[in-house]
Write a protein that holds these residues in place. Structure first.
Motif, PDB file in Angstrom:
ATOM      1  N   GLY A 178       0.802  -1.212   0.000  1.00 42.15           N
ATOM      2  CA  GLY A 178       0.000   0.000   0.000  1.00 42.15           C
ATOM      3  C   GLY A 178       0.835   1.262   0.000  1.00 42.15           C
ATOM      4  N   ALA A 179       0.169   2.406   0.123  1.00 41.52           N
ATOM      5  CA  ALA A 179       0.830   3.704  -0.005  1.00 41.52           C
ATOM      6  C   ALA A 179       1.873   3.928   1.079  1.00 41.52           C
ATOM      7  CB  ALA A 179      -0.214   4.824   0.025  1.00 41.52           C
ATOM      8  N   GLU A 180       1.567   3.558   2.320  1.00 41.04           N
ATOM      9  CA  GLU A 180       2.524   3.772   3.409  1.00 41.04           C
ATOM     10  C   GLU A 180       3.767   2.917   3.214  1.00 41.04           C
ATOM     11  OE1 GLU A 180       2.745   3.653   8.319  1.00 41.04           O
ATOM     12  OE2 GLU A 180       0.915   3.003   7.285  1.00 41.04           O
ATOM     13  N   ALA A 181       3.584   1.678   2.781  1.00 44.80           N
ATOM     14  CA  ALA A 181       4.725   0.795   2.519  1.00 44.80           C
ATOM     15  C   ALA A 181       5.613   1.371   1.424  1.00 44.80           C
ATOM     16  CB  ALA A 181       4.235  -0.597   2.133  1.00 44.80           C
ATOM     17  N   LEU A 182       4.995   1.918   0.376  1.00 39.36           N
ATOM     18  CA  LEU A 182       5.763   2.509  -0.713  1.00 39.36           C
ATOM     19  C   LEU A 182       6.541   3.726  -0.237  1.00 39.36           C
ATOM     20  CD1 LEU A 182       6.504   2.539  -3.706  1.00 39.36           C
ATOM     21  CD2 LEU A 182       4.427   3.856  -4.139  1.00 39.36           C
ATOM     22  N   GLN A 183       5.928   4.537   0.619  1.00 38.21           N
ATOM     23  CA  GLN A 183       6.608   5.724   1.141  1.00 38.21           C
ATOM     24  C   GLN A 183       7.833   5.332   1.964  1.00 38.21           C
ATOM     25  OE1 GLN A 183       4.141   8.187   3.635  1.00 38.21           O
ATOM     26  NE2 GLN A 183       5.579   9.886   3.628  1.00 38.21           N
ATOM     27  N   LEU A 184       7.698   4.311   2.810  1.00 40.80           N
ATOM     28  CA  LEU A 184       8.839   3.874   3.621  1.00 40.80           C
ATOM     29  C   LEU A 184       9.887   3.161   2.771  1.00 40.80           C
ATOM     30  CD1 LEU A 184       7.076   2.650   6.890  1.00 40.80           C
ATOM     31  CD2 LEU A 184       8.407   4.730   6.540  1.00 40.80           C
ATOM     32  N   ALA A 185       9.460   2.535   1.675  1.00 45.20           N
ATOM     33  CA  ALA A 185      10.430   1.894   0.785  1.00 45.20           C
ATOM     34  C   ALA A 185      11.362   2.922   0.167  1.00 45.20           C
ATOM     35  CB  ALA A 185       9.694   1.112  -0.311  1.00 45.20           C
ATOM     36  N   GLU A 186      10.906   4.151   0.044  1.00 45.87           N
ATOM     37  CA  GLU A 186      11.760   5.203  -0.498  1.00 45.87           C
ATOM     38  C   GLU A 186      12.959   5.477   0.412  1.00 45.87           C
ATOM     39  OE1 GLU A 186       9.077   8.423  -1.090  1.00 45.87           O
ATOM     40  OE2 GLU A 186       8.167   7.558  -2.892  1.00 45.87           O
ATOM     41  N   VAL A 187      12.778   5.259   1.712  1.00 43.00           N
ATOM     42  CA  VAL A 187      13.906   5.403   2.650  1.00 43.00           C
ATOM     43  C   VAL A 187      14.955   4.335   2.350  1.00 43.00           C
ATOM     44  CG1 VAL A 187      14.609   5.399   5.069  1.00 43.00           C
ATOM     45  CG2 VAL A 187      12.396   6.375   4.418  1.00 43.00           C
TER      46      VAL A 187
END
Length: 284
Positions: A178-187
């Protein structure tokens, strides 16, 4: 008479060696209370031979890191096979409650948050103690680097300057959740880019066209040979879907993270944190 035989000469004193430092040293083992709750490695998938192999390897590594620990794997659903040792999270949590044991600490085998995993947990009755997911973390960036190097898509060591013809000059870091997982994957993408010295962009495996768009973006910005690095452990993604997304993006791909050894250390670290035990700095 030599000075070595002189009674007044003090004997040499053995001084304790300094504790090894660095990411690759073996961490000190911690004292776990006798009545501590069990560690449940939550596998976000059905129990199948493939998912069980990964989970069993990780549980063995966890037990090797912390002998005597009550660690086992629990699956979201059973494959219906009796006697194969696979148990669901609901069954394991229910058994602990029925036997009046402390509620186990559930550690999700996920690099980041997952909407579907949260929904599955919400359907389990009773107390469920769930830790954070395993990422983002530098040790996961290390594992991604190793998987890319095993596939011939990155140098195995940043200090080695020889060229590899198949080495990627850009990486799509593909995850699910989901969106939150994708955002943290950017880290994690930033951490991996620092290791490889090539651009890394995050994309969603479970969003149609996301990985292909990320690969196209890398090509438009100068990457001639982008690669796909699955930012998943394996059980949480359909292998056939992963193959089709890789083909659509026209990239070579590394293997999922799987039972990489330091993953077990991260799982154990989250469990110890839940118990209030001070951690090795490399696991925080």
């Amino acid at each position: 008479m030599s000075s070595a035989a002189t009674p007044s000469t003090p004997l040499p004193v053995r001084t304790p060696g300094t504790r090894a430092r660095g990411r690759h040293r073996r961490p000190e083992r911690h004292e776990i209370p006798a009545e501590a709750p069990a560690l449940l490695l939550a596998v976000p998938a059905e129990a199948t031979p493939a998912t069980q192999q990964i989970a069993d390897e990780l549980v063995s590594l966890i037990r090797a890191e912390q002998p005597g620990i009550d660690a086992r794997a629990g699956y979201l659903s059973s494959n219906g096979t009796e006697g194969d040792g696979a148990e669901t999270l609901a069954a394991l949590l229910g058994a602990a409650a029925a036997e009046e044991r402390p509620a186990p600490v559930v550690v999700p085998l996920l690099p980041g948050p997952s909407d579907s995993f949260r929904a599955a947990l919400s359907g389990i009755p009773g107390e469920v103690r769930v830790t954070d997911t395993l990422g983002p973390h530098p040790l996961l960036a290390e594992a991604l680097h190793v998987r890319l190097s095993e596939a011939g898509l990155a140098r195995a060591d940043r200090a080695r300057l020889f060229a590899i013809n198949t080495s990627a000059d850009g990486v799509v870091l593909a995850t699910v959740g989901g969106a939150e997982a994708l955002q943290l994957a950017e880290v994690t993408a930033v951490l991996l880019a620092a290791r490889l010295a090539v651009p890394v962009v995050a994309a969603a495996l479970d969003e149609p066209g996301s990985v292909a768009a990320a690969a196209a973006h890398l090509r438009e910005t100068g990457s001639a040979q982008p690669a796909l690095a699955p930012y998943v452990f394996g059980p949480e993604v359909d292998p056939d879907m992963l193959k089709s997304v890789t083909a659509e993006a026209e990239c070579q791909a590394s293997e999922p993270l799987g039972a990489y050894p330091t993953v077990a250390r991260l799982v154990l670290g989250l469990y110890l944190t839940a118990l209030g035990i001070e951690l090795d700095p490399d696991l925080t």
